[in-house]
Design an enzyme around this catalytic site. Structure first.
Site, mmCIF file in Angstrom:
data_model
loop_
_atom_site.group_PDB
_atom_site.id
_atom_site.type_symbol
_atom_site.label_atom_id
_atom_site.label_comp_id
_atom_site.label_asym_id
_atom_site.label_seq_id
_atom_site.Cartn_x
_atom_site.Cartn_y
_atom_site.Cartn_z
ATOM 1 N N HIS A 26 0.834 -1.213 0.000
ATOM 2 C CA HIS A 26 0.000 0.000 0.000
ATOM 3 C C HIS A 26 0.870 1.265 0.000
ATOM 4 C CE1 HIS A 26 -3.955 -1.992 0.937
ATOM 5 N NE2 HIS A 26 -3.090 -2.963 1.199
ATOM 6 N N ASP A 127 -5.699 5.892 1.603
ATOM 7 C CA ASP A 127 -5.953 4.516 1.192
ATOM 8 C C ASP A 127 -7.432 4.199 1.443
ATOM 9 O OD1 ASP A 127 -3.958 1.790 0.960
ATOM 10 O OD2 ASP A 127 -6.048 1.455 1.533
ATOM 11 N N SER A 314 5.313 -9.070 0.345
ATOM 12 C CA SER A 314 5.845 -8.642 1.642
ATOM 13 C C SER A 314 5.177 -9.306 2.838
ATOM 14 C CB SER A 314 5.692 -7.125 1.762
ATOM 15 O OG SER A 314 4.322 -6.778 1.733
ATOM 16 N N HIS A 390 2.756 -14.222 -6.105
ATOM 17 C CA HIS A 390 1.535 -14.410 -5.308
ATOM 18 C C HIS A 390 0.395 -13.538 -5.854
ATOM 19 C CE1 HIS A 390 2.871 -10.575 -3.956
ATOM 20 N NE2 HIS A 390 2.065 -10.493 -2.924
ATOM 21 N N THR A 396 1.741 -7.895 -9.831
ATOM 22 C CA THR A 396 1.063 -8.224 -11.082
ATOM 23 C C THR A 396 1.277 -7.119 -12.117
ATOM 24 O OG1 THR A 396 -0.588 -9.429 -9.797
ATOM 25 C CG2 THR A 396 -1.206 -8.845 -12.047
ATOM 26 N N ASP A 414 -7.099 -10.198 -2.317
ATOM 27 C CA ASP A 414 -7.288 -9.921 -3.743
ATOM 28 C C ASP A 414 -6.449 -10.847 -4.624
ATOM 29 O OD1 ASP A 414 -4.916 -8.784 -2.798
ATOM 30 O OD2 ASP A 414 -4.994 -7.081 -4.168
ATOM 31 N N GLN A 415 -5.480 -11.527 -4.036
ATOM 32 C CA GLN A 415 -4.527 -12.294 -4.856
ATOM 33 C C GLN A 415 -5.187 -13.398 -5.698
ATOM 34 O OE1 GLN A 415 -1.802 -13.441 -1.757
ATOM 35 N NE2 GLN A 415 -1.496 -11.309 -1.147
HETATM 36 C C1 UDX Z 1 -0.328 -6.473 -0.232
HETATM 37 C C2 UDX Z 1 -1.274 -7.592 -0.633
HETATM 38 O O1 UDX Z 1 -0.728 -8.832 -0.354
HETATM 39 C C3 UDX Z 1 -1.649 -7.462 -2.063
HETATM 40 O O2 UDX Z 1 -2.462 -8.539 -2.423
HETATM 41 C C4 UDX Z 1 -2.349 -6.158 -2.271
HETATM 42 O O3 UDX Z 1 -2.705 -6.042 -3.628
HETATM 43 C C5 UDX Z 1 -1.436 -5.027 -1.846
HETATM 44 O O4 UDX Z 1 -0.995 -5.229 -0.529
HETATM 45 P P1 UDX Z 1 2.090 -7.453 -1.019
HETATM 46 O O5 UDX Z 1 1.709 -8.798 -0.587
HETATM 47 O O6 UDX Z 1 3.307 -6.901 -0.443
HETATM 48 O O7 UDX Z 1 0.909 -6.398 -0.891
HETATM 49 O O8 UDX Z 1 2.268 -7.580 -2.622
HETATM 50 P P2 UDX Z 1 2.396 -6.537 -3.788
HETATM 51 O O9 UDX Z 1 1.151 -5.785 -4.009
HETATM 52 O O10 UDX Z 1 2.885 -7.315 -4.931
HETATM 53 O O11 UDX Z 1 3.515 -5.500 -3.320
HETATM 54 C C6 UDX Z 1 4.835 -5.854 -3.063
HETATM 55 C C7 UDX Z 1 5.747 -4.720 -3.451
HETATM 56 O O12 UDX Z 1 7.024 -5.009 -2.894
HETATM 57 C C8 UDX Z 1 5.928 -4.583 -4.953
HETATM 58 O O13 UDX Z 1 5.922 -3.223 -5.313
HETATM 59 C C9 UDX Z 1 7.300 -5.184 -5.216
HETATM 60 O O14 UDX Z 1 8.022 -4.583 -6.268
HETATM 61 C C10 UDX Z 1 8.015 -4.938 -3.911
HETATM 62 N N1 UDX Z 1 9.033 -5.983 -3.697
HETATM 63 C C11 UDX Z 1 8.668 -7.276 -3.433
HETATM 64 C C12 UDX Z 1 10.349 -5.628 -3.785
HETATM 65 O O15 UDX Z 1 10.689 -4.459 -4.038
HETATM 66 N N2 UDX Z 1 11.295 -6.586 -3.574
HETATM 67 C C13 UDX Z 1 10.994 -7.877 -3.303
HETATM 68 O O16 UDX Z 1 11.925 -8.668 -3.117
HETATM 69 C C14 UDX Z 1 9.627 -8.239 -3.225
#
Ligand code: UDX
Length: 492
Positions: A26, A127, A314, A390, A396, A414-415
């Site tokens: 977020h 948010d 994360s 994930h 995505t 949401d995944q």
């Molecule tokens: C959470 C929820 O899980 C997700 O479903 C929702 O849409 C947003 O909040 P998260 O699980 O962290 O987020 O996943 P994601 O939305 O993919 O965000 C992860 C962020 O961390 C991405 O911007 C990604 O680029 C970053 N990241 C991840 C890194 O910079 N390095 C990494 O090694 C892994």
């Protein structure tokens, strides 16, 4: 050109206050949005909880103000900073319940300062899950714009929760299979809907109310119905989003056109699809973990499109048994890989103790493990052939923008919805929808990386990548929507 500069300098006399949720998925889009607005001439204040705000020093051009959990006398809120990610839902609820007074006070102080600086605060952008902020904004006569960090499809499904609940889909959300996601597809036939008067459905069946979904996709969201705390949280989020002055989406029209029609019917407020944000400003500066840059030099030595990048975001956690299935599947696939293993990523463990010695040898030969990667840069690297994700919405979008095909292993929220959309609508990924069996993992990796099927998937990802680029170019849908948004905010 001159007009452009004039508008920018006059806009700098307006301040926008942004309030992200304190979680990586977020924070990234909210900080990217803040940068976009700054580049358009607005001054920026970011209000934040102390829970997760380590990225502040990367934004010297913003003003940061702590709220909510910064009062040591407040037992509820002061304790929050020490809570782990497992208490995520609890934290969100607590802050929504207790945050109004603190936010009200903070905003009042900001108003005084902004008056002295002749720089009016024109709106609050929060948010969507900070639903309590709507009444605070109303009481101060401050327009509130909502940032929704997920897909439009996800929100359309959330809006259908009462209907799906009445139909009985959430009745068996405790089902062992979907809590732990480790049983074989045959076991799913035991799942029965009990509340509905309809004949018993199995998990593979299509949901007539939302034909894109299978019954199991609904269960995988891990919501137990409209009376469940998560169900209530989402209902409040939707209600207060409807009451807002507008919604900003980190998506673009061409990606979710049919969903947009439903969204516009559901929300009676202006909607701005201006994404993907990260194409304008990278996420690394709002990272809560230190990215291991050695992954980039390792990638430099790999052949084009040969490496599978694996990251589950994360917050997701694997059971030890699932983790070992991944290990075996990777080994059997025979493909090079770069795998992000966050500390705490295996449930109940801090490190990667269950990794067998033979696998560590394999890593030496054709793999790399890091605790956190500069994900956007990794996905843009020519050595990357596919992304096992994930399907968090940021991941995505980042994959789509770089034209990288996906293997989808969603965990919750949401995944599973994004995974279904990626595999069945966009057809740019292979959904590992039956859990974590090593044979299926190895087969999915080979399908997306080496077998013939890969060419068709690659063609579609390339086409989508081009659509992203044109939507962000002058005259494109996201570009134009951003211009409209800037005009809208400036008019407050
Ligand atoms: C959470 C929820 O899980 C997700 O479903 C929702 O849409 C947003 O909040 P998260 O699980 O962290 O987020 O996943 P994601 O939305 O993919 O965000 C992860 C962020 O961390 C991405 O911007 C990604 O680029 C970053 N990241 C991840 C890194 O910079 N390095 C990494 O090694 C892994």
């Amino acid at each position: 050109m001159e007009n452009h500069i004039e508008r920018r300098s006059s806009c700098r006399r307006q301040r926008v206050v942004l309030f992200p949720m304190p979680f990586q998925g977020h924070i990234n889009p909210m900080l990217q949005l803040a940068n976009i607005l700054y580049s358009k001439g607005f001054s920026i204040t970011v209000i934040h909880t102390n829970f997760n705000s380590s990225y502040k020093s990367n934004y010297p051009h913003f003003t940061f103000r702590p709220v909510l959990d910064n009062d040591p006398k407040d037992n509820n809120l002061a304790k929050l900073a020490s809570k782990g990610i497992g208490d995520l839902l609890l934290g969100i609820m607590l802050l929504n319940q207790c945050g109004a007074d603190s936010l009200h006070r903070e905003l009042e102080q900001m108003f005084v300062a902004s008056k002295q600086q002749h720089e009016p605060i024109v709106c609050l952008i929060t948010d969507a899950l900070w639903y309590f902020t709507q009444s605070v904004a109303d009481s101060l006569k401050l327009p509130r714009i909502v940032l929704r960090t997920s897909s439009l499809f996800c929100v359309n499904v959330y809006a259908s929760i009462p209907l799906l609940d009445d139909q009985g889909y959430f009745n068996q959300a405790d089902s062992v299979f979907y809590e732990e996601n480790i049983m074989s597809p045959d076991d799913t036939s035991n799942f029965k809907k009990t509340k509905s008067s309809k004949p018993v459905l199995n998990l593979e069946e299509q949901v007539p109310e939302i034909p894109l979904l299978k019954v199991k996709d609904i269960i995988k969201m891990r919501i137990k119905g409209q009376e469940d705390p998560t169900g209530k949280l989402l209902a409040n989020m939707l209600k207060q989003t409807k009451a807002s002055s507008g919604v900003i989406w980190n998506s673009f029209t061409e990606l979710e056109e049919p969903e947009l029609k439903k969204i516009l019917q559901y929300f009676p407020v202006p909607c701005f699809l201006i994404g993907p944000f990260h194409k304008c400003f990278p996420a690394s500066s709002s990272s809560l973990f230190e990215p291991d840059r050695s992954s980039m030099s390792w990638l430099d030595h790999q052949s084009p499109s040969s490496v599978l990048y694996i990251s589950f975001g994360s917050t997701a956690q694997l059971e030890e048994q699932q983790f070992l299935e991944v290990v075996h599947g990777l080994a059997d696939s025979k493909q090079p890989f770069l795998w992000v293993m966050r500390p705490g990523f295996i449930k109940g463990l801090e490190g990667t103790e269950p990794l067998p010695k033979w696998f560590l040898d394999l890593v030496g030969e054709r793999g790399r493990i890091v605790k956190w990667a500069p994900q956007q840069e990794v996905l843009a690297h020519k050595a990357i052939g596919a992304f096992w994700t994930h399907n968090g919405w940021n991941s995505t979008l980042e994959s789509i923008c770089e034209g990288v095909p996906m293997i989808c292993s969603p965990f919750w929220g949401d995944q599973p919805l994004d995974a279904r959309y990626v595999s069945d609508v966009l057809k740019i990924g292979i959904y590992l929808e039956n859990g974590w069996a090593r044979e299926e993992i190895a087969s999915a990796i080979r399908r997306v990386m080496v077998e013939e099927e890969r060419d068709e998937i690659k063609k579609r990802t390339k086409c989508l990548k081009e659509k992203v680029n044109s939507s962000l170019s002058k005259g494109g849908s996201s570009y134009e929507s951003l211009e409209t948004l800037i005009g809208y905010i400036s008019s407050f």
